[in-house]
Motif scaffolding. Sequence first.
Motif, PDB file in Angstrom:
ATOM      1  N   GLY A   1      34.695  54.795  38.259  1.00 20.98           N
ATOM      2  CA  GLY A   1      34.779  54.582  36.821  1.00 20.98           C
ATOM      3  C   GLY A   1      34.796  55.886  36.048  1.00 20.98           C
ATOM      4  O   GLY A   1      35.223  56.926  36.552  1.00 20.98           O
ATOM      5  N   TYR A   2      34.317  55.832  34.825  1.00 23.14           N
ATOM      6  CA  TYR A   2      34.286  56.972  33.902  1.00 23.14           C
ATOM      7  C   TYR A   2      32.842  57.434  33.818  1.00 23.14           C
ATOM      8  O   TYR A   2      31.961  56.657  33.445  1.00 23.14           O
ATOM      9  CB  TYR A   2      34.799  56.489  32.539  1.00 23.14           C
ATOM     10  N   TRP A   3      32.573  58.701  34.172  1.00 26.35           N
ATOM     11  CA  TRP A   3      31.198  59.152  34.365  1.00 26.35           C
ATOM     12  C   TRP A   3      30.996  60.578  33.852  1.00 26.35           C
ATOM     13  O   TRP A   3      31.893  61.412  33.926  1.00 26.35           O
ATOM     14  CB  TRP A   3      30.865  59.112  35.852  1.00 26.35           C
ATOM     15  N   GLY A   4      29.813  60.851  33.356  1.00 23.27           N
ATOM     16  CA  GLY A   4      29.400  62.193  32.971  1.00 23.27           C
ATOM     17  C   GLY A   4      27.888  62.244  32.861  1.00 23.27           C
ATOM     18  O   GLY A   4      27.209  61.212  32.923  1.00 23.27           O
ATOM     19  N   THR A   5      27.349  63.449  32.678  1.00 22.99           N
ATOM     20  CA  THR A   5      25.895  63.609  32.586  1.00 22.99           C
ATOM     21  C   THR A   5      25.561  64.883  31.822  1.00 22.99           C
ATOM     22  O   THR A   5      26.374  65.806  31.740  1.00 22.99           O
ATOM     23  CB  THR A   5      25.260  63.628  33.999  1.00 22.99           C
ATOM     24  N   CYS A   6      24.373  64.928  31.259  1.00 16.56           N
ATOM     25  CA  CYS A   6      23.897  66.156  30.611  1.00 16.56           C
ATOM     26  C   CYS A   6      22.379  66.108  30.492  1.00 16.56           C
ATOM     27  O   CYS A   6      21.751  65.064  30.634  1.00 16.56           O
ATOM     28  CB  CYS A   6      24.514  66.328  29.219  1.00 16.56           C
TER      29      CYS A   6
END
Length: 144
Positions: free
Chosen positions: A122-127
Amino acid sequence: MASVAIYLNFQGTAEEAFNHYKKVFGTEFSNLMRFKDAPQQPGAPALPDVDKNKVAHVALPILGGLQLMGTDMLESMGQKLVEGNNFTISLSPDTKEEADRLYNGLSEGGTDGVAPHDEFWGYWGTCKDRFGIRWMFNIIKQTW
């Protein structure tokens, strides 16, 4: 429909912990994937056999629609569990645009950012925001 989950990191004990939580809450896993089930990423080293059955992702509904999610951090991948990186607030917005908006706001002044992007699931990111809280942005492919 948008949702929020608490994402927990473990150093090899995710399966034991989630089996315990499953018993306590009396619910069943909505998802369980092991590292051996995920495609190898280009340029990534092969996983040692000892890590292949570790938990790549698990999800367990608990109370009020909230899910606990988790993973094993792998030392073979350079990951080390330390207090402060053992949980993440996981946001699953309805659209990529909303994921990008949330990422831009929460990552402002923060560190360790990976802008949301397409992955095999899927569409993923992190911070990590400027207050030291880790956030994940995740839209499962079927919901696009």
